[in-house]
Design a protein around this motif. Sequence first.
Motif, PDB file in Angstrom:
ATOM      1  N   HIS A  31       0.714  -1.241  -0.036  1.00 33.72           N
ATOM      2  CA  HIS A  31      -0.082   0.085   0.097  1.00 33.72           C
ATOM      3  C   HIS A  31       1.037   1.148  -0.002  1.00 33.72           C
ATOM      4  N   TYR A  39      -6.027   5.523   4.358  1.00 34.16           N
ATOM      5  CA  TYR A  39      -5.901   5.013   3.311  1.00 34.16           C
ATOM      6  C   TYR A  39      -5.493   3.576   3.556  1.00 34.16           C
ATOM      7  N   SER A  42      -8.154   1.449   5.214  1.00 29.08           N
ATOM      8  CA  SER A  42      -9.011   1.056   4.528  1.00 29.08           C
ATOM      9  C   SER A  42      -8.759   0.082   3.441  1.00 29.08           C
ATOM     10  N   PHE A  43      -7.455  -0.071   2.936  1.00 31.59           N
ATOM     11  CA  PHE A  43      -7.108  -1.235   2.038  1.00 31.59           C
ATOM     12  C   PHE A  43      -7.062  -2.413   2.850  1.00 31.59           C
ATOM     13  N   ASN A  87      -2.012  -0.925  -4.075  1.00 34.41           N
ATOM     14  CA  ASN A  87      -3.166   0.161  -3.389  1.00 34.41           C
ATOM     15  C   ASN A  87      -2.310   1.453  -3.573  1.00 34.41           C
ATOM     16  N   ILE A 138     -11.132   2.611  -4.968  1.00 34.67           N
ATOM     17  CA  ILE A 138     -11.417   2.407  -3.353  1.00 34.67           C
ATOM     18  C   ILE A 138     -11.413   3.869  -2.816  1.00 34.67           C
ATOM     19  N   ASP A 139     -12.252   4.182  -1.805  1.00 43.32           N
ATOM     20  CA  ASP A 139     -12.062   5.406  -0.893  1.00 43.32           C
ATOM     21  C   ASP A 139     -12.413   6.659  -1.896  1.00 43.32           C
ATOM     22  N   VAL A 235      -7.017  -0.159  -6.416  1.00 44.86           N
ATOM     23  CA  VAL A 235      -6.396  -1.456  -6.057  1.00 44.86           C
ATOM     24  C   VAL A 235      -6.421  -2.140  -7.236  1.00 44.86           C
ATOM     25  N   SER A 264     -16.434   1.575   1.052  1.00 42.64           N
ATOM     26  CA  SER A 264     -15.455   2.635   1.439  1.00 42.64           C
ATOM     27  C   SER A 264     -15.669   4.026   0.847  1.00 42.64           C
TER      28      SER A 264
END
Length: 325
Positions: A31, A39, A42-43, A87, A138-139, A235, A264
Amino acid sequence: MRFFKALALASLLSGLAGTAAYAEDVINAVHFTPAQNGYAKSFLKFVDKVNEKGKGVVKITVRGGPEIIPNPQLGAAQKSGLIDMINTPAGLYLEMVPEGEVLSASTITPWDARANGGWDLLNEIYAKKANAHLLLHIDGGTGFHMFTVDEPTMLPDGSIDFTKLKIRSSPLYRQFFENLGTTVIVQNAGDVYTSLERGVINANAYPVMGYASFGWDKFTKYRIDPSFFQTDVLVSMNKKKWDSLSPESQKILNEVAIEYEKESYEFNKAETARLAQEMIDKGQKVVEMTGEGREKFLATAAKASWDRMAQRDPTHIEQLRKLFP
């Protein structure tokens, strides 16, 4: 006798083939932020969901963050197969896939991009240019902010005097900041604290999510609104590794990706609001651009992204504009 020996051999080979077919797929991942950053957290939630649902079928093993592979090398590391999964924001390897900037230039939700074919087109581009398979955006759902050490000077049109800023930038928003008239210094996140401490820069740009985890809020006492762009964290996987996975592993990864993309997105919006208020409670002040200056600021941001994409590779611009409004 020969028949029974042949039968036994066939049975053994069949058993071995069956074992191989159901061997657990293992995916190595890194990541882009330190583990304490929002972040990365979250991953890791996404990883846990995959590992729980894919137990015995597919497993993601996280090797670490930027201490394992520095951010500027992530795209190349995945392309070469050095790492299976990354990520990281699309903005960190635009020199490889300039079309990745569409994620930040657009306001469309990740699931709408899947529904209208935009995600499939972007995935094809990443496969060709970066040897990558996209799993999820993501996010999403929030943007980037400018943060300044000193109180910004307001101008009559409702904007601020950008010429007074020596701002740390990522490659993603460098051109935008240059168009505004700021002095731009491109740096990795790991260098920003020292630059703020020594006065090398007097402004920074980053999402609210994860900002305080770097300690930057110690120096930047002002946040400038509105936000700009949309967070563009992806991702993705090395395509050869993705293609080698069993159909069941691919199915699990896709299902969790689609589910977590929405989860997310909503969490990022809520967490951003919470963390923003937390920094305000600690003394950070919000400076709001208004009127004509605000509109010009946002229009300049959008134009900078599309202009840069067109300059680097105009092949898919027309399609991308339709699919990523």
